[in-house]
Motif scaffolding. Structure first.
Motif, mmCIF file in Angstrom:
data_model
loop_
_atom_site.group_PDB
_atom_site.id
_atom_site.type_symbol
_atom_site.label_atom_id
_atom_site.label_comp_id
_atom_site.label_asym_id
_atom_site.label_seq_id
_atom_site.Cartn_x
_atom_site.Cartn_y
_atom_site.Cartn_z
ATOM 1 N N VAL A 166 0.712 -1.264 -0.247
ATOM 2 C CA VAL A 166 -0.019 -0.140 0.019
ATOM 3 C C VAL A 166 0.895 1.291 0.025
ATOM 4 C CG1 VAL A 166 -1.775 1.241 1.250
ATOM 5 C CG2 VAL A 166 -1.764 -1.339 1.354
ATOM 6 N N PRO A 167 0.820 2.202 -0.928
ATOM 7 C CA PRO A 167 1.720 3.524 -0.803
ATOM 8 C C PRO A 167 1.471 4.149 0.210
ATOM 9 C CG PRO A 167 0.534 3.043 -2.916
ATOM 10 C CD PRO A 167 -0.114 2.105 -2.151
ATOM 11 N N TYR A 168 2.409 5.168 0.547
ATOM 12 C CA TYR A 168 2.360 5.717 1.847
ATOM 13 C C TYR A 168 2.780 7.321 1.454
ATOM 14 C CZ TYR A 168 7.613 4.781 1.983
ATOM 15 O OH TYR A 168 8.511 4.673 1.574
ATOM 16 N N LYS A 169 2.239 8.187 2.171
ATOM 17 C CA LYS A 169 2.547 9.658 1.976
ATOM 18 C C LYS A 169 3.881 9.753 2.375
ATOM 19 C CE LYS A 169 -0.609 12.649 3.117
ATOM 20 N NZ LYS A 169 -1.336 13.346 3.976
ATOM 21 N N LEU A 170 4.657 10.643 1.687
ATOM 22 C CA LEU A 170 6.028 11.100 1.857
ATOM 23 C C LEU A 170 6.110 12.098 3.011
ATOM 24 C CD1 LEU A 170 7.366 11.472 -1.891
ATOM 25 C CD2 LEU A 170 7.779 9.500 0.129
ATOM 26 N N GLU A 175 -0.957 17.168 0.537
ATOM 27 C CA GLU A 175 -2.292 16.907 -0.037
ATOM 28 C C GLU A 175 -2.066 15.859 -1.359
ATOM 29 O OE1 GLU A 175 -5.266 17.444 0.967
ATOM 30 O OE2 GLU A 175 -4.384 18.587 2.809
ATOM 31 N N CYS A 176 -2.807 14.749 -0.827
ATOM 32 C CA CYS A 176 -2.609 13.576 -2.265
ATOM 33 C C CYS A 176 -4.186 13.426 -2.623
ATOM 34 C CB CYS A 176 -2.110 12.310 -1.645
ATOM 35 S SG CYS A 176 -0.419 12.538 -0.866
ATOM 36 N N GLU A 177 -4.074 13.226 -4.051
ATOM 37 C CA GLU A 177 -5.346 13.058 -4.516
ATOM 38 C C GLU A 177 -5.918 11.459 -4.184
ATOM 39 O OE1 GLU A 177 -7.119 12.731 -9.140
ATOM 40 O OE2 GLU A 177 -5.228 13.500 -8.790
ATOM 41 N N GLY A 211 -9.603 -0.333 -0.807
ATOM 42 C CA GLY A 211 -9.902 0.945 -0.291
ATOM 43 C C GLY A 211 -9.379 2.028 -0.925
ATOM 44 N N MET A 212 -9.422 3.181 -0.452
ATOM 45 C CA MET A 212 -9.065 4.512 -1.053
ATOM 46 C C MET A 212 -7.716 4.973 -0.507
ATOM 47 S SD MET A 212 -11.532 4.926 -3.473
ATOM 48 C CE MET A 212 -10.922 6.665 -3.738
ATOM 49 N N LEU A 213 -6.997 5.460 -1.307
ATOM 50 C CA LEU A 213 -5.593 6.214 -0.943
ATOM 51 C C LEU A 213 -6.151 7.703 -0.757
ATOM 52 C CD1 LEU A 213 -2.871 4.607 -3.220
ATOM 53 C CD2 LEU A 213 -3.558 4.069 -0.734
ATOM 54 N N PRO A 214 -5.438 8.479 0.097
ATOM 55 C CA PRO A 214 -4.186 8.168 1.291
ATOM 56 C C PRO A 214 -4.803 7.434 2.402
ATOM 57 C CG PRO A 214 -4.290 10.125 1.227
ATOM 58 C CD PRO A 214 -5.660 9.816 0.273
ATOM 59 N N GLY A 215 -6.308 7.171 2.499
ATOM 60 C CA GLY A 215 -6.532 6.845 3.833
ATOM 61 C C GLY A 215 -5.975 5.394 4.283
ATOM 62 N N MET A 216 -5.609 4.522 3.322
ATOM 63 C CA MET A 216 -5.316 3.414 3.815
ATOM 64 C C MET A 216 -4.013 3.234 4.572
ATOM 65 S SD MET A 216 -6.294 1.051 0.299
ATOM 66 C CE MET A 216 -5.985 -0.389 0.992
ATOM 67 N N HIS A 217 -3.759 2.133 5.545
ATOM 68 C CA HIS A 217 -2.590 1.879 6.376
ATOM 69 C C HIS A 217 -1.492 1.195 5.644
ATOM 70 C CE1 HIS A 217 -4.919 3.735 9.921
ATOM 71 N NE2 HIS A 217 -5.864 2.519 9.704
ATOM 72 N N GLN A 218 -0.442 1.906 5.586
ATOM 73 C CA GLN A 218 0.776 1.265 4.900
ATOM 74 C C GLN A 218 1.277 0.149 5.739
ATOM 75 O OE1 GLN A 218 4.325 1.353 5.790
ATOM 76 N NE2 GLN A 218 4.929 0.284 4.020
ATOM 77 N N SER A 219 1.037 0.125 6.970
ATOM 78 C CA SER A 219 1.669 -1.011 7.793
ATOM 79 C C SER A 219 0.581 -1.300 8.887
ATOM 80 C CB SER A 219 2.899 -0.805 8.304
ATOM 81 O OG SER A 219 2.999 0.460 9.274
#
Length: 464
Positions: A166-170, A175-177, A211-219
């Motif tokens: 799952v991608p995660y915010k840098l 703000e990520c789309e 799910g929807m990014l960026p709300g998903m948990h990366q870990s």
């Protein structure tokens, strides 16, 4: 003329060399071609069920801060499978890089630099990994994991898939789309041993996104270190971040995303893998509440559901073992280890080898009766972690207090002591650091059938 043998008069040795490269199903068909082919197959015992990965040979253990994978196995009088994998790395023993297992499937191990069969000691190097063909959304990054797929009953070729997490915010301030994950079309790098090269392969999504990014948990808790997956009947099941499973069908290039049985919480521990009838997920919560779930996949309607197969508090039946005095169980650690200590002057390594040979004893571990432990009164200070499933029995492997390997049979509610998790030199060395644990574990099924691609041919491709 009816009944006449029209096959070319090949010498038996040449014909045997051709036929032995076939998968077991192909060999079975070839026996029906003519009497000469049947004689060649039978005389050389090419079609042997005992060559297939149908028994558990041990567990490969990656231990935190150790440079080599350890191998826990039962004593055997047959051909021993060594946990030493340093023969796959050319060079001087005192300059070996870390060698640890990244994945296992039906007898083959994935290392960072190669695919190896420990039973036959054959190995084939891997070309450099390509980048992901689908970059993560702007402002986000992504890690990847690699998964090995091998089914010797269908083909002697293997494949390696690189799957993104799952991608995660840098940056939390960015703000990520919003976007679906996984995407409707998932493009993965896939290496095929048949071609010896990487290719991009597109997998279409069947059903909704996880799910929807960026709300998903990366870990998520307990999933950071474990490599959890299982291959079953042409599909690869992967336990992903944010508590969902990805089912990748290799036959029709489609995939599904579905949730774990329950949401993972801080005190809950999950493990997903292959066992006797397919893909299972085991969970432990509140310290000793064990549940075992089974994935029921309906091929006709494409629906997936979790079925609870077992649930109980196993604390009352946990043994009260003396961890300071307890010796080896039914299985032993081979204790091979390469410990490197850098020197600032020439960057040389000090190498320590601890190699304990497999004992020559005339027994095979009885997963129903050997080392069955009696329930014992104990303080509730144990910590249970998963080491994997037995691939052919209703058994889940646990580590108790990070020190003993226990086998729990959920059909009989019996617990067996297999042996030590850690070798003595690791415990002594780690006393100064206080963070010994198993970072990954792989129940190993030896496969004595088939050959990996010629090393020289693949090495020549790497040089081009």
């Amino acid at each position: 003329m009816e009944g006449m043998d029209l096959t070319p008069p090949l010498p038996d040795d040449v014909l045997a060399g051709v036929l032995r490269r076939l998968a077991p199903r192909g060999l079975a068909v070839s026996r029906c071609v003519c009497k000469a082919w049947r004689r060649v197959v039978d005389d050389r015992r090419h079609l042997r069920a005992d060559l297939l990965p149908r028994s558990l040979g041990g567990i490969f253990l990656n231990l935190h801060d150790l440079r080599f994978t350890q191998f826990l196995s039962r004593p055997t009088t047959g051909a021993a499978v060594s946990g030493r994998l340093d023969y796959t790395v050319p060079g001087e023993p005192d300059r070996l890089p870390p060698i640890y297992v990244k994945d296992h499937c039906n007898g083959l191990l994935l290392l960072h630099h190669c695919v190896v069969n420990p039973a036959t000691r054959q190995w084939a190097p891997l070309p450099p990994r390509p980048p992901l063909p689908q970059p993560p959304p702007p402002g986000m990054s992504v890690c990847t994991k690699e998964y090995l797929v091998f089914d010797p009953t269908m083909s002697l070729n293997n494949e390696l898939l690189i799957v993104p997490n799952v991608p995660y915010k840098l940056n939390d301030d960015n703000e990520c789309e919003e976007s679906e994950w996984p995407p409707a079309t998932l493009i993965l790098p896939v290496f095929s041993s048949k071609t010896g090269s990487w290719e991009e392969r597109a997998y279409g999504r069947d059903g909704e996104a996880a799910g929807m990014l960026p709300g998903m948990h990366q870990s998520t808790p307990r999933l950071c270190f474990q490599h959890q997956c299982g291959y079953w009947r042409g599909a690869l099941y992967i336990c992903c971040d944010d508590c969902f499973v990805m089912r990748i069908s290799l036959s029709n290039n489609m995939y599904q995303a579905f949730r774990l049985p329950t949401e993972l919480t801080e005190d809950e521990n999950f493990y997903l893998g292959k066992s006797i009838n397919g893909i299972y997920c085991a969970s432990i919560f509140q310290g000793s509440q064990l549940q075992v779930w089974f994935v029921n996949f309906q091929c006709v309607h494409g629906q997936t559901e979790w079925v609870l197969k077992h649930g109980r508090d196993i604390f009352p039946i946990l043994p009260n073992l003396n961890y300071d005095e307890q010796c080896d169980g039914a299985w032993i650690l081979q204790e091979f280890y390469c410990w490197g200590q850098e020197h600032s002057d020439d960057e040389a390594y000090t190498v320590v080898y601890c190699n304990e040979a497999i004992l020559e004893e005339k027994f095979v571990w009885d997963s129903d009766n050997d080392n069955v432990l009696e329930p014992g009164s104990r303080s509730k200070d144990s910590f249970l972690d998963f080491l994997g499933f037995h691939p052919y029995k209703e058994v889940v492997f646990l580590s108790d207090k990070f020190d003993r390997v226990l086998a729990y049979n959920w059909s009989s509610s019996k617990i067996q002591d297999l042996g030590k998790v850690f070798p003595k030199f690791y415990i002594d060395w780690d006393l100064h650091f206080h963070h010994k644990y198993v970072s990954a574990s792989f129940p190993y099924t030896p496969c004595w059938l088939g050959e990996l691609p010629e090393k020289l041919n693949l090495e020549a491709q790497l040089e081009d």
